[in-house]
Structures are given as C-alpha cells and as structure tokens.
Scaffold this motif. Structure first.
Motif, PDB file in Angstrom:
ATOM      1  N   UNK A   1       0.818  -1.206   0.000  1.00 39.87           N
ATOM      2  CA  UNK A   1       0.000   0.000   0.000  1.00 39.87           C
ATOM      3  C   UNK A   1       0.858   1.264   0.000  1.00 39.87           C
ATOM      4  N   UNK A   2       0.485   2.211  -0.854  1.00 41.63           N
ATOM      5  CA  UNK A   2       1.176   3.501  -1.019  1.00 41.63           C
ATOM      6  C   UNK A   2       2.567   3.369  -1.622  1.00 41.63           C
ATOM      7  N   UNK A   3       2.892   2.205  -2.167  1.00 43.53           N
ATOM      8  CA  UNK A   3       4.238   2.008  -2.700  1.00 43.53           C
ATOM      9  C   UNK A   3       4.256   1.148  -3.941  1.00 43.53           C
ATOM     10  N   UNK A   4       5.419   0.514  -4.147  1.00 47.69           N
ATOM     11  CA  UNK A   4       5.642  -0.342  -5.309  1.00 47.69           C
ATOM     12  C   UNK A   4       6.271  -1.662  -4.867  1.00 47.69           C
ATOM     13  N   UNK A   5       6.169  -2.658  -5.724  1.00 47.48           N
ATOM     14  CA  UNK A   5       6.834  -3.943  -5.505  1.00 47.48           C
ATOM     15  C   UNK A   5       7.420  -4.385  -6.844  1.00 47.48           C
ATOM     16  N   UNK A   6       8.692  -4.737  -6.843  1.00 52.20           N
ATOM     17  CA  UNK A   6       9.329  -5.329  -8.017  1.00 52.20           C
ATOM     18  C   UNK A   6       9.565  -6.799  -7.679  1.00 52.20           C
ATOM     19  N   UNK A   7       8.897  -7.691  -8.425  1.00 52.38           N
ATOM     20  CA  UNK A   7       8.918  -9.122  -8.111  1.00 52.38           C
ATOM     21  C   UNK A   7       9.182  -9.923  -9.374  1.00 52.38           C
ATOM     22  N   UNK A   8      10.028 -10.937  -9.266  1.00 56.60           N
ATOM     23  CA  UNK A   8      10.242 -11.889 -10.352  1.00 56.60           C
ATOM     24  C   UNK A   8       9.502 -13.168  -9.997  1.00 56.60           C
ATOM     25  N   UNK A   9       8.851 -13.756 -10.999  1.00 53.19           N
ATOM     26  CA  UNK A   9       8.080 -14.981 -10.796  1.00 53.19           C
ATOM     27  C   UNK A   9       8.522 -16.011 -11.830  1.00 53.19           C
TER      28      UNK A   9
ATOM     29  N   UNK B   1      -1.996 -19.738  -0.150  1.00 52.93           N
ATOM     30  CA  UNK B   1      -2.208 -19.770   1.281  1.00 52.93           C
ATOM     31  C   UNK B   1      -0.944 -19.294   1.985  1.00 52.93           C
ATOM     32  N   UNK B   2      -1.108 -18.410   2.945  1.00 44.03           N
ATOM     33  CA  UNK B   2       0.042 -17.872   3.662  1.00 44.03           C
ATOM     34  C   UNK B   2       0.522 -16.547   3.110  1.00 44.03           C
ATOM     35  N   UNK B   3       0.087 -16.174   1.897  1.00 44.79           N
ATOM     36  CA  UNK B   3       0.442 -14.870   1.335  1.00 44.79           C
ATOM     37  C   UNK B   3      -0.527 -13.844   1.904  1.00 44.79           C
ATOM     38  N   UNK B   4      -0.016 -12.853   2.660  1.00 43.29           N
ATOM     39  CA  UNK B   4      -0.928 -11.863   3.264  1.00 43.29           C
ATOM     40  C   UNK B   4      -1.675 -11.059   2.198  1.00 43.29           C
ATOM     41  N   UNK B   5      -2.887 -10.651   2.524  1.00 39.25           N
ATOM     42  CA  UNK B   5      -3.617  -9.727   1.669  1.00 39.25           C
ATOM     43  C   UNK B   5      -2.906  -8.377   1.749  1.00 39.25           C
ATOM     44  N   UNK B   6      -2.978  -7.606   0.677  1.00 38.70           N
ATOM     45  CA  UNK B   6      -2.268  -6.332   0.618  1.00 38.70           C
ATOM     46  C   UNK B   6      -2.904  -5.278   1.512  1.00 38.70           C
ATOM     47  N   UNK B   7      -4.239  -5.322   1.687  1.00 41.32           N
ATOM     48  CA  UNK B   7      -4.913  -4.371   2.557  1.00 41.32           C
ATOM     49  C   UNK B   7      -5.097  -2.997   1.961  1.00 41.32           C
ATOM     50  N   UNK B   8      -4.948  -2.877   0.651  1.00 36.45           N
ATOM     51  CA  UNK B   8      -5.097  -1.568   0.020  1.00 36.45           C
ATOM     52  C   UNK B   8      -6.435  -1.393  -0.675  1.00 36.45           C
ATOM     53  N   UNK B   9      -7.377  -2.306  -0.464  1.00 37.24           N
ATOM     54  CA  UNK B   9      -8.675  -2.203  -1.127  1.00 37.24           C
ATOM     55  C   UNK B   9      -9.818  -1.946  -0.155  1.00 37.24           C
TER      56      UNK B   9
END
Length: 190
Positions: free
Chosen positions: A83-91, A181-189
């Motif tokens: 929330x209020x930021x960015x994420x750079x992720x490789x999958x 499962x286990x991945x937290x919700x972002x909480x920005x919605x």
C-alpha cells in the motif's frame, strides 16, 4: 503455506544490485543481494521480491528506502501489493503451469523475461506473450500460464498501488485465488 528456499527453476540465478553514493557523491553499488525465493503451488511457481517502496515519492535520504524495504520484507506481511508504494517481483512458472486466477488493486507492468507466457483473463480471452513483451495489468482478474511442456518461464512485475477501482458501482477487490495460502492480503482495497 509458502516456504523460503533456493531457486526451484533451471533459469539463471538473480542478483539485485542496490546503488547509492559514497561520501564524495559518486555513485557506488552499496549492496548486492541474491534472490530469496518463496515457493507456491507444489513448487510450480516461485516469487523473488527484488525491491519494494512504501511511499511515493520514495525517500532515498540516509538510505531510508532501503531500511524500510528491509523492515517490510522481514515483517512477513508483504502482500502482492505494498500500500502507497511499489513492488518489483520476479516470478518463475513451471512447464505447463497456470497460476491461480487473481486480482490485485494495483497497476502492474508484467514483463516476460524468458520463455513464453499466456495472459488469461476471466472473460476467457488469452494473449500469448514472448520475451520482451509487456502486459499492463489494470486491476483485472487474470492468471498466467506457461504453455511450454518442458521449459520454465520467468516474468518480472512492477506493481504500484492505485486508487480504488469501481466498475459498474462495484469495488474490484483483491482476490488471491488458490495456491497462495500464507500470502498476506495487501490491505489496500478497504
């Protein structure tokens, strides 16, 4: 529950290089950090968070952004979006694997790095993408499929928080789908 572990794919390893300045103001590489993978869906998908920011614009003074990144990552509470930021992720995606249908409340740039990927939308539409192709994901319900039968595929995503999206008067809330499962919700919605 996801687990932290070594890379599971046969793709090249990843290192993130953080730059900064020395005392005379010249640019330097302050740190290099090898990938730290989180594995999902029976080892068929793995995430590496290269970097995340927690405000816009980021504060680079006194390495505030790096300190905040380290704190967010070590908290174990980072969702798909910060929330209020960015994420750079490789999958990394295993051969034949299609990840869960999901939605984030964010504007994302998804860049195919290696292999082929199909963007699958909840309308049934499919778009084949190859190395260098970019999907601009605008809070839609989607999944990613590696159509290869024998080669891993890799994408890098930059997710940025966005204003609440309303379509037909309905809020398009975050939805992780199966396998996370286990991945937290972002909480920005909210």
């Amino acid at each position: 529950m996801p687990s932290q572990q070594a890379q599971i794919s046969d793709l090249p390893s990843i290192t993130t290089y953080l730059t900064g300045h020395n005392s005379s103001g010249k640019a330097i590489v302050e740190a290099n950090r090898p990938a730290n993978w989180t594995v999902y869906d029976n080892k068929e998908m793995a995430f590496n968070v290269a970097y995340t920011t927690s405000q816009f614009p980021p504060n680079l003074n006194d390495n505030t952004d790096i300190k905040t990144y380290d704190k967010v990552l070590s908290s174990g509470k980072l969702g798909l979006v910060n929330p209020n930021g960015t994420v750079c992720r490789t999958v990394d995606f295993a051969p034949g694997f299609e990840c869960m249908m999901h939605r984030t409340q964010s504007l994302d740039y998804g860049i195919v790095i290696q292999g082929d990927i199909e963007l699958v939308l909840d309308s049934g539409e499919r778009q084949k993408m190859g190395p260098g192709d970019i999907a601009v994901q605008r809070a839609t319900m989607h999944s990613w499929k590696n159509p290869s039968t024998d080669k891993w595929a890799r994408m890098t995503f930059v997710l940025q928080d966005c204003e609440m999206l309303l379509v037909g008067g309905e809020v398009m809330k975050e939805d992780h789908g199966r396998g996370t499962e286990g991945l937290p919700m972002s909480g920005n919605d909210a």
